[in-house]
Motif scaffolding. Structure first.
Motif, PDB file in Angstrom:
ATOM      1  N   GLY A 321      34.971  24.786  44.753  1.00 30.80           N
ATOM      2  CA  GLY A 321      35.823  26.052  45.136  1.00 30.80           C
ATOM      3  C   GLY A 321      36.828  25.978  44.384  1.00 30.80           C
ATOM      4  N   GLN A 322      37.557  25.095  43.937  1.00 33.90           N
ATOM      5  CA  GLN A 322      38.542  25.409  43.036  1.00 33.90           C
ATOM      6  C   GLN A 322      38.153  25.819  41.503  1.00 33.90           C
ATOM      7  OE1 GLN A 322      40.601  21.625  42.719  1.00 33.90           O
ATOM      8  NE2 GLN A 322      40.994  21.523  45.129  1.00 33.90           N
ATOM      9  N   LYS A 323      36.811  25.332  41.354  1.00 36.06           N
ATOM     10  CA  LYS A 323      36.435  25.669  39.846  1.00 36.06           C
ATOM     11  C   LYS A 323      36.215  27.222  40.169  1.00 36.06           C
ATOM     12  CE  LYS A 323      32.734  24.769  36.547  1.00 36.06           C
ATOM     13  NZ  LYS A 323      31.502  23.771  36.319  1.00 36.06           N
ATOM     14  N   ALA A 324      35.530  27.496  41.267  1.00 37.97           N
ATOM     15  CA  ALA A 324      35.236  29.148  41.384  1.00 37.97           C
ATOM     16  C   ALA A 324      36.464  29.895  41.395  1.00 37.97           C
ATOM     17  CB  ALA A 324      34.366  29.135  42.832  1.00 37.97           C
ATOM     18  N   ALA A 325      37.470  29.473  42.112  1.00 38.80           N
ATOM     19  CA  ALA A 325      38.725  30.199  41.959  1.00 38.80           C
ATOM     20  C   ALA A 325      39.362  30.259  40.401  1.00 38.80           C
ATOM     21  CB  ALA A 325      39.891  29.600  42.873  1.00 38.80           C
ATOM     22  N   LEU A 326      39.185  29.325  39.708  1.00 40.02           N
ATOM     23  CA  LEU A 326      39.722  29.336  38.296  1.00 40.02           C
ATOM     24  C   LEU A 326      38.981  30.369  37.659  1.00 40.02           C
ATOM     25  CD1 LEU A 326      40.499  25.527  37.835  1.00 40.02           C
ATOM     26  CD2 LEU A 326      42.115  27.377  38.178  1.00 40.02           C
ATOM     27  N   ARG A 327      37.560  30.258  37.860  1.00 41.13           N
ATOM     28  CA  ARG A 327      36.796  31.196  37.179  1.00 41.13           C
ATOM     29  C   ARG A 327      37.056  32.557  37.625  1.00 41.13           C
ATOM     30  NH1 ARG A 327      32.210  27.911  38.270  1.00 41.13           N
ATOM     31  NH2 ARG A 327      31.617  29.270  40.139  1.00 41.13           N
ATOM     32  N   ALA A 328      37.234  32.836  38.966  1.00 39.91           N
ATOM     33  CA  ALA A 328      37.616  34.124  39.334  1.00 39.91           C
ATOM     34  C   ALA A 328      39.109  34.597  38.627  1.00 39.91           C
ATOM     35  CB  ALA A 328      38.154  34.282  41.040  1.00 39.91           C
ATOM     36  N   PHE A 329      39.825  33.755  38.203  1.00 39.01           N
ATOM     37  CA  PHE A 329      41.423  33.901  37.834  1.00 39.01           C
ATOM     38  C   PHE A 329      41.301  34.688  36.480  1.00 39.01           C
ATOM     39  CE2 PHE A 329      45.042  32.664  35.683  1.00 39.01           C
ATOM     40  CZ  PHE A 329      46.049  33.364  36.247  1.00 39.01           C
ATOM     41  N   GLU A 330      40.024  33.942  35.479  1.00 42.32           N
ATOM     42  CA  GLU A 330      39.734  34.273  34.339  1.00 42.32           C
ATOM     43  C   GLU A 330      39.902  36.084  34.233  1.00 42.32           C
ATOM     44  OE1 GLU A 330      39.552  32.560  31.334  1.00 42.32           O
ATOM     45  OE2 GLU A 330      40.280  30.901  32.735  1.00 42.32           O
ATOM     46  N   ASP A 331      39.286  36.430  35.329  1.00 42.53           N
ATOM     47  CA  ASP A 331      38.974  38.030  35.226  1.00 42.53           C
ATOM     48  C   ASP A 331      40.130  38.542  36.120  1.00 42.53           C
ATOM     49  OD1 ASP A 331      36.807  38.252  33.680  1.00 42.53           O
ATOM     50  OD2 ASP A 331      35.527  37.602  35.300  1.00 42.53           O
ATOM     51  N   ASP A 332      41.129  38.032  36.327  1.00 44.03           N
ATOM     52  CA  ASP A 332      42.161  38.443  37.310  1.00 44.03           C
ATOM     53  C   ASP A 332      42.806  39.610  36.859  1.00 44.03           C
ATOM     54  OD1 ASP A 332      45.557  38.246  37.893  1.00 44.03           O
ATOM     55  OD2 ASP A 332      44.411  38.267  39.641  1.00 44.03           O
ATOM     56  N   GLN A 333      42.994  39.985  35.429  1.00 44.74           N
ATOM     57  CA  GLN A 333      43.740  40.934  34.875  1.00 44.74           C
ATOM     58  C   GLN A 333      42.806  42.174  35.045  1.00 44.74           C
ATOM     59  OE1 GLN A 333      47.349  41.214  33.890  1.00 44.74           O
ATOM     60  NE2 GLN A 333      47.080  39.502  35.385  1.00 44.74           N
ATOM     61  N   LYS A 334      41.727  41.830  35.163  1.00 40.95           N
ATOM     62  CA  LYS A 334      40.899  43.368  35.224  1.00 40.95           C
ATOM     63  C   LYS A 334      41.181  43.990  36.573  1.00 40.95           C
ATOM     64  CE  LYS A 334      37.269  41.255  32.179  1.00 40.95           C
ATOM     65  NZ  LYS A 334      35.981  40.731  32.147  1.00 40.95           N
ATOM     66  N   PHE A 335      41.972  43.657  37.469  1.00 41.13           N
ATOM     67  CA  PHE A 335      42.254  44.032  38.526  1.00 41.13           C
ATOM     68  C   PHE A 335      43.463  44.676  38.665  1.00 41.13           C
ATOM     69  CE2 PHE A 335      39.326  41.190  41.064  1.00 41.13           C
ATOM     70  CZ  PHE A 335      38.652  42.064  41.449  1.00 41.13           C
ATOM     71  N   ALA A 336      43.907  45.831  38.878  1.00 39.88           N
ATOM     72  CA  ALA A 336      45.185  46.592  39.339  1.00 39.88           C
ATOM     73  C   ALA A 336      45.754  45.851  40.479  1.00 39.88           C
ATOM     74  CB  ALA A 336      45.369  47.766  39.116  1.00 39.88           C
ATOM     75  N   ALA A 337      44.833  45.406  41.497  1.00 41.06           N
ATOM     76  CA  ALA A 337      45.258  45.064  42.888  1.00 41.06           C
ATOM     77  C   ALA A 337      45.798  43.600  42.795  1.00 41.06           C
ATOM     78  CB  ALA A 337      43.806  44.850  43.591  1.00 41.06           C
ATOM     79  N   GLU A 338      46.448  43.132  43.647  1.00 40.00           N
ATOM     80  CA  GLU A 338      47.053  41.879  43.852  1.00 40.00           C
ATOM     81  C   GLU A 338      46.042  40.650  44.279  1.00 40.00           C
ATOM     82  OE1 GLU A 338      50.521  41.825  46.091  1.00 40.00           O
ATOM     83  OE2 GLU A 338      51.552  43.291  45.046  1.00 40.00           O
ATOM     84  N   THR A 339      45.769  39.651  43.518  1.00 48.64           N
ATOM     85  CA  THR A 339      44.830  38.775  44.105  1.00 48.64           C
ATOM     86  C   THR A 339      45.391  37.565  44.521  1.00 48.64           C
ATOM     87  OG1 THR A 339      44.835  37.945  42.019  1.00 48.64           O
ATOM     88  CG2 THR A 339      43.232  39.613  42.374  1.00 48.64           C
ATOM     89  N   TYR A 340      44.820  36.815  45.740  1.00 50.38           N
ATOM     90  CA  TYR A 340      45.259  35.952  46.579  1.00 50.38           C
ATOM     91  C   TYR A 340      44.049  34.926  46.722  1.00 50.38           C
ATOM     92  CZ  TYR A 340      49.107  38.794  47.567  1.00 50.38           C
ATOM     93  OH  TYR A 340      50.250  39.908  47.593  1.00 50.38           O
ATOM     94  N   ILE A 341      44.659  33.719  46.996  1.00 45.50           N
ATOM     95  CA  ILE A 341      43.410  32.725  47.578  1.00 45.50           C
ATOM     96  C   ILE A 341      43.868  32.031  48.732  1.00 45.50           C
ATOM     97  CG2 ILE A 341      44.317  30.773  46.392  1.00 45.50           C
ATOM     98  CD1 ILE A 341      41.646  29.720  45.900  1.00 45.50           C
ATOM     99  N   ALA A 342      42.859  32.101  49.874  1.00 44.63           N
ATOM    100  CA  ALA A 342      43.122  31.526  51.307  1.00 44.63           C
ATOM    101  C   ALA A 342      42.410  30.449  51.289  1.00 44.63           C
ATOM    102  CB  ALA A 342      43.100  32.468  52.081  1.00 44.63           C
ATOM    103  N   ILE A 343      42.861  29.299  51.670  1.00 40.42           N
ATOM    104  CA  ILE A 343      42.123  28.010  51.731  1.00 40.42           C
ATOM    105  C   ILE A 343      42.378  27.467  53.200  1.00 40.42           C
ATOM    106  CG2 ILE A 343      41.608  25.584  51.404  1.00 40.42           C
ATOM    107  CD1 ILE A 343      42.474  26.348  48.504  1.00 40.42           C
ATOM    108  N   ALA A 344      41.215  27.469  54.299  1.00 42.01           N
ATOM    109  CA  ALA A 344      41.370  27.068  55.431  1.00 42.01           C
ATOM    110  C   ALA A 344      41.762  25.746  55.719  1.00 42.01           C
ATOM    111  CB  ALA A 344      40.118  27.365  56.372  1.00 42.01           C
ATOM    112  N   PRO A 345      42.629  25.270  57.105  1.00 37.39           N
ATOM    113  CA  PRO A 345      42.658  23.852  57.070  1.00 37.39           C
ATOM    114  C   PRO A 345      41.398  23.051  56.923  1.00 37.39           C
ATOM    115  CG  PRO A 345      43.864  25.432  58.754  1.00 37.39           C
ATOM    116  CD  PRO A 345      42.766  26.099  57.867  1.00 37.39           C
ATOM    117  N   ASP A 346      41.453  21.901  56.672  1.00 32.85           N
ATOM    118  CA  ASP A 346      40.399  20.882  56.424  1.00 32.85           C
ATOM    119  C   ASP A 346      39.417  21.620  55.375  1.00 32.85           C
ATOM    120  OD1 ASP A 346      41.452  19.218  58.231  1.00 32.85           O
ATOM    121  OD2 ASP A 346      40.863  20.416  60.102  1.00 32.85           O
ATOM    122  N   ASN A 347      39.621  22.492  54.738  1.00 23.83           N
ATOM    123  CA  ASN A 347      38.529  23.086  53.846  1.00 23.83           C
ATOM    124  C   ASN A 347      37.549  23.586  54.316  1.00 23.83           C
ATOM    125  OD1 ASN A 347      40.127  22.239  51.593  1.00 23.83           O
ATOM    126  ND2 ASN A 347      39.391  20.356  51.188  1.00 23.83           N
TER     127      ASN A 347
END
Length: 647
Positions: A321-347
């Motif tokens: 999941g962390q690797k997927a989030a980092l991949r998503a961040f690679e394209d973060d600047q293609k959004f004008a929207a604000e981007t967040y990540i939410a991780i639930a308790p106990d994953n």
């Protein structure tokens, strides 16, 4: 060859399907004044909407890329359909039966290929949904029930079941008039030894729809241990299914995404179901691939990139999941929207979270928690030992290019300040300037990313002091055994003092011994000077030079790791001192200044550690760091008050 569609029927389709209704299936539209609507153009990337729709005229036009036309032209271009395929699709939506000039009413053999593949998938979705109520599908119903999904939920999302036999769907679709070639091209069947067989067998089936609501593929979940296939099996790439261009659930979520200016990206089909049933109706997921640029284009058109738009990723907290989030961040600047990540308790993923803690827990999960850039930066710096200067420097080297990618200058500055806090670097401006420098390097390279920074220690301003530029550069390159450090600058008080102390250790060792030999290489902030300090140590220390200066210098030169350090030793051994009177007082001042500077740097490091730890950390560890800080502060005060006597 298919017959030509009757002109009156084409006109009837145009009149029956409003252009704004069709365009709204693909992107968010807002009032542009004068009865027109505007949105982000789906045919080229843009930040401000230049795409306009005139419902009264039945036309669209983009003032950016000059694309324009009527409803049919819009669908043709966006979905890469032929004219007849487009008219057939729109006619089906409007309930219009088409007539063909060369005889007959819309015979199946005259349909366009894409239309036939879509119709095959629609028929397959109905077939699979019907099978879910059969006795064989009990294992599938149990799977859904164990995850909190009842029959109504299955019907809402169109979940079905593929029978375990070899050709149940294939035979069914043959009976509907589909050819073997069409079934294989659709990805619903595959070639067997005696003809086509079903691709999906004995699995729970999720229909994957495009943004207009057409079924274009399926996601199939393994249910039995004797199924040797992958856990999830998706439709292969076909003329209508491109996994990088579809988002599961987008047909259900698109209106709420546009209305709320928020999208929630989850990882699986059951997560989308759980979110929607919990009231988070803006949830979508990718289909067996990483979240990428084409997915961003879909969301951007729905969000219209306004300033309040938010995209929230709910990747698992595990390594994948962390690797997927980092991949998503690679394209973060293609959004004008604000981007967040939410991780639930106990994953937990949203599906498990809803099952364990209810709908409210899922709703709370997707309230923006951690900005994606902050999560990405923390994942990067977590690999380094931030309690050491070298660790913080290395973490900054890797994190700075990430922050430098932020295009908005104000945002970049703000994130750089936050990076300084994460790293525990008290000199915030140093981090801000470092990020800005990396950003300039990237711009200078035409946006290809930061170039390797100039060699640390490389001189840019020609000769300084008694040496030429070449000698200085060689000495800086002597870092084979030394830590990296700031560029050698004789205008720097720190470097001047360090240089003076080394000259004393080489030329007048009796004035600085034995105190000098207790100094570490890390107390010399310039890389070449640290290398000389280690050469003296390897030669037995400055104390060896008392009474035997020639032999001592020879040993130091022999201990130098390379010609550059050896040249620096020679240079320092012959250079004149800056002080007028070279005695124990002068030597003591140099010793104190070098040591005091090292103590002050260590105090900053420890203070940064306390800032990172916070009061909620382990009490014993926190107390130990506090005690170290107190000892350092007391020692620094003694050096200031007592001078060399405190060494």
């Amino acid at each position: 060859m298919a017959g030509r569609i009757n002109d009156d029927d084409v006109k009837a389709v145009r009149d029956a399907v409003p252009i704004d209704a069709v365009v709204s299936e693909y992107l968010q539209l807002r009032s542009a004044g004068g009865g027109n609507l505007k949105g982000l153009c789906p045919f080229h990337d843009e930040k401000s909407p230049s795409f306009q729709v005139s419902p009264s005229k039945g036309l669209f036009h983009c003032f950016g890329c000059q694309e324009g036309g009527d409803t049919i032209a819009f669908v043709m271009k966006l979905d890469h359909l032929s004219f007849s395929e487009t008219v057939e699709r729109l006619a089906a939506q409007a309930g219009i039966t088409l007539r063909y000039e060369e005889g007959g009413y819309n015979p199946a053999g005259q349909r366009g290929e894409r239309t036939r593949l879509v119709e095959a998938h629609k028929a397959a979705a109905l077939f699979y949904a019907e099978q879910l109520s059969g006795a064989e599908a009990e294992i599938g119903r149990t799977f859904l029930a164990e995850r909190g999904f009842d029959q109504a939920a299955a019907e809402h999302f169109g979940v079905g079941y593929s029978p375990a036999g070899w050709d149940h769907l294939t035979s069914h679709l043959r009976g509907k008039g589909f050819s073997d070639k069409e079934l294989v091209l659709s990805g619903l069947s595959q070639d067997g030894r005696r003809g086509p067989i079903d691709r999906f067998r004995g699995r729970l089936m999720w229909p994957i729809r495009d943004i207009s609501g057409e079924v274009v593929g399926f996601g199939a979940r393994k249910l039995r241990d004797d199924d040797n296939g992958p856990k999830y099996l998706n439709t292969p790439e076909t003329a209508i299914y491109k996994k990088s261009q579809v988002l599961y659930g987008v047909d259900l979520a698109k209106k709420d995404i546009a209305k709320a200016s928020r999208a929630v990206v989850v990882e699986g089909y059951t997560d989308v179901m759980a979110c929607h049933l919990a009231g988070v109706t803006t949830a979508i997921a990718t289909c067996g691939t990483a979240f990428g640029a084409d997915h961003i284009k879909i969301l951007r058109r729905l969000l219209m990139d306004n300033g309040s738009a938010r995209v929230i990723f709910t990747f698992d907290g595990d390594a994948a999941g962390q690797k997927a989030a980092l991949r998503a961040f690679e394209d973060d600047q293609k959004f004008a929207a604000e981007t967040y990540i939410a991780i639930a308790p106990d994953n937990m993923d949203p599906c498990d979270l809803r099952l364990a803690k209810g709908d409210e827990a899922v709703q709370d999960l997707v309230e923006p928690r951690t900005p994606l850039f902050e999560f990405a930066i923390r994942q990067i710096v977590s690999r380094y030992a931030l309690e050491t200067p070298a660790g913080r420097a290395a973490a900054l080297d890797e994190a700075a290019p990430i922050v430098a990618r932020i295009k908005n200058g104000a945002s970049q500055h703000e994130v750089a300040v936050q990076l300084a806090g994460i790293l525990g670097i008290l000199d915030t401006q140093f981090v801000v300037k470092r990020v800005a420098q990396v950003a300039r390097w990237a711009r200078d390279r035409g946006g290809r990313g930061p170039a390797a920074p100039p060699e640390r220690g490389a001189r840019r301003n020609g000769p300084q002091g008694p040496r030429g530029a070449q000698g200085s550069h060689d000495a800086q390159g002597a870092a084979g055994r030394g830590p990296s450090g700031p560029a050698l600058n004789l205008r720097s008080p720190a470097h001047r003092t360090e240089r003076e102390l080394l000259k004393l250790a080489l030329q007048r060792p009796e004035l600085v011994s034995p105190a000098f030999d207790a100094y570490g290489g890390d107390e010399f902030t310039a890389q070449p000077y640290a290398a000389v300090r280690r050469a003296i140590e390897d030669a037995g220390g400055a104390e060896q030079g008392v009474g035997a200066p020639f032999e001592y210098l020879a040993r130091v030169r022999d201990a130098a790791p390379n010609d550059a350090v050896r040249a620096m030793v020679t240079e320092l051994a012959v250079e004149v001192f800056h002080g007028k009177t070279i005695d124990e007082t002068y030597a003591g001042e140099q010793l104190v200044q070098v040591r005091l500077r090292a103590v002050d740097l260590r105090i900053r490091d420890v203070t940064g550690t306390l800032t990172r730890l916070g009061t909620h950390s382990d009490p014993e560890h926190y107390a130990a760091v506090q005690n170290e800080l107190w000892v350092l502060q007391q020692y620094g005060q003694s050096l200031r008050n007592q001078g060399a006597a405190a060494l």
